[in-house]
Motif scaffolding. Structure first.
Motif, mmCIF file in Angstrom:
data_model
loop_
_atom_site.group_PDB
_atom_site.id
_atom_site.type_symbol
_atom_site.label_atom_id
_atom_site.label_comp_id
_atom_site.label_asym_id
_atom_site.label_seq_id
_atom_site.Cartn_x
_atom_site.Cartn_y
_atom_site.Cartn_z
ATOM 1 N N TYR A 48 33.556 -10.701 -16.699
ATOM 2 C CA TYR A 48 34.736 -11.423 -16.205
ATOM 3 C C TYR A 48 35.918 -11.357 -17.178
ATOM 4 O O TYR A 48 36.950 -11.977 -16.924
ATOM 5 N N LYS A 76 41.782 -11.265 -17.102
ATOM 6 C CA LYS A 76 42.404 -11.227 -15.774
ATOM 7 C C LYS A 76 43.890 -11.536 -15.873
ATOM 8 O O LYS A 76 44.715 -10.916 -15.183
ATOM 9 N N GLU A 79 45.666 -8.531 -16.852
ATOM 10 C CA GLU A 79 45.821 -7.594 -15.738
ATOM 11 C C GLU A 79 47.064 -7.934 -14.914
ATOM 12 O O GLU A 79 47.816 -7.039 -14.500
ATOM 13 N N VAL A 324 42.118 -17.195 -8.959
ATOM 14 C CA VAL A 324 42.268 -15.775 -8.642
ATOM 15 C C VAL A 324 42.583 -15.548 -7.163
ATOM 16 O O VAL A 324 43.499 -14.780 -6.839
#
Length: 334
Positions: A48, A76, A79, A324
């Motif tokens: 993750y 994340k 990203e 997310v």
């Protein structure tokens, strides 16, 4: 698919002592052994892109795999930045003077750059603004900020600030009395996060940071965060600090947090949406907005919004799902 380059870079720069301390903290909270926790932390880092602080702050040790994959972890968040914020445009927000020039009309305060203003100009600014804030040009997390009451004149202040590279001097912002009632010692700012593309903007996160014992509201300086309901403009959760502690009342003022209405909240949202269109080079921005008696004013904008504020467990619903899906849906709509 994990970002192998990111994972390798994180492993190379890992503070293994801090990771071990984090595993011990998890043991204190759960009774789980240090070794199994370290193994799980490493697995979460690979699967993750979650750092050990993500593991602790988001309480991954209590979550299932289906829950964990919904969290905006450090990797994340990176990203999203890579996707929406090209590195060649980061300087537009990293340099505070460049930010103030670009967003003239949005930030609502006087300021000077001590690299360009002489001593006489500085003293004239202080006469007009007896309370000032001095900042380094590239400071983060509230570091390097100094609040100064100048009176008529402080001998040596100009040279002291220049020597300390606190080149940016701004007039002190007086926040709305309703915000000051919650906690008066810091300017408590809304953190509003937008995602934008092609002239369209989505608000994906709405919170307020509140100081707790210090002059700044930043979580890394002991502050707390609450969520603000986007429909009502009211605080809708208890406060939470970086240790995960929940505050239903502010510990220093006794004010009940849930239900507090943020003055001019809708105007603040409109302000950041207009601001997002004013900087099309960057599509993922965390805006810090203060509320004065007259209007919302922009304090700063962040091209690399801190993700730790997004998913405190005390702010999530019983499903304990992260953000997310919300962020990805906003990106898909644009």
């Amino acid at each position: 698919m994990p970002n192998l380059k990111y994972v390798a870079k994180r492993i190379a720069g890992m503070n293994f002592g801090a990771m071990l301390d984090t595993a011990r903290t998890v043991k204190e909270r759960t009774g789980r052994g240090v070794l199994p926790t370290l193994v799980d932390m490493a697995a979460c880092g690979f699967k993750y892109q979650a750092g050990y602080m993500d593991y602790l702050v988001f309480e991954f040790y209590h979550l299932t795999a289906d829950q964990r994959k919904t969290y905006i972890t450090r990797g994340k968040n990176n990203e999203y930045v890579r996707l929406l914020n090209p590195r060649e445009h980061w300087h537009l927000l990293e340099d505070k003077v460049e930010f103030l020039k670009r967003f003239d009309g949005f930030h609502g305060r006087d300021w000077i750059d001590l690299r360009e203003v002489d001593r006489a100009g500085f003293e004239q600014f202080c006469e007009a603004h007896p309370r000032i804030v001095a900042k380094p040009l590239d400071g983060t997390c509230g570091r390097g900020i100094e609040f100064i009451e100048t009176g008529t004149r402080i001998v040596g202040l100009y040279d002291m600030l220049r020597e300390g590279k606190q080149y940016l001097v701004e007039e002190f912002i007086v926040q709305h009395p309703d915000i000051s009632r919650i906690y008066p010692l810091s300017v408590n700012t809304l953190r509003l996060v937008t995602i934008s593309r092609g002239g369209k903007v989505r608000l994906v996160f709405s919170s307020m940071r509140i100081g707790n014992g210090k002059r700044v509201d930043n979580l890394n300086s002991g502050g707390m965060a609450v969520l603000v309901d986007e429909e009502t403009g009211k605080i809708c959760t208890p406060g939470a600090d970086k240790d995960g502690k929940a505050y239903f009342q502010h510990p220093m003022t006794g004010v009940d947090l849930i239900g507090c209405e943020i003055p001019m909240y809708r105007e603040a949202v409109d302000l950041v949406k207009k601001a997002a269109l004013h900087i099309p080079e960057l599509g993922y921005i965390g805006w810090d907005v203060a509320i004065t008696e007259e209007r919302p004013v922009m304090i700063e904008a962040n091209h690399f919004p801190g993700h730790d504020i997004y998913q405190f467990q005390v702010h999530l619903g019983p499903d304990r799902l992260g953000l997310v899906p919300r962020f990805d849906a906003a990106i898909g709509e644009l």
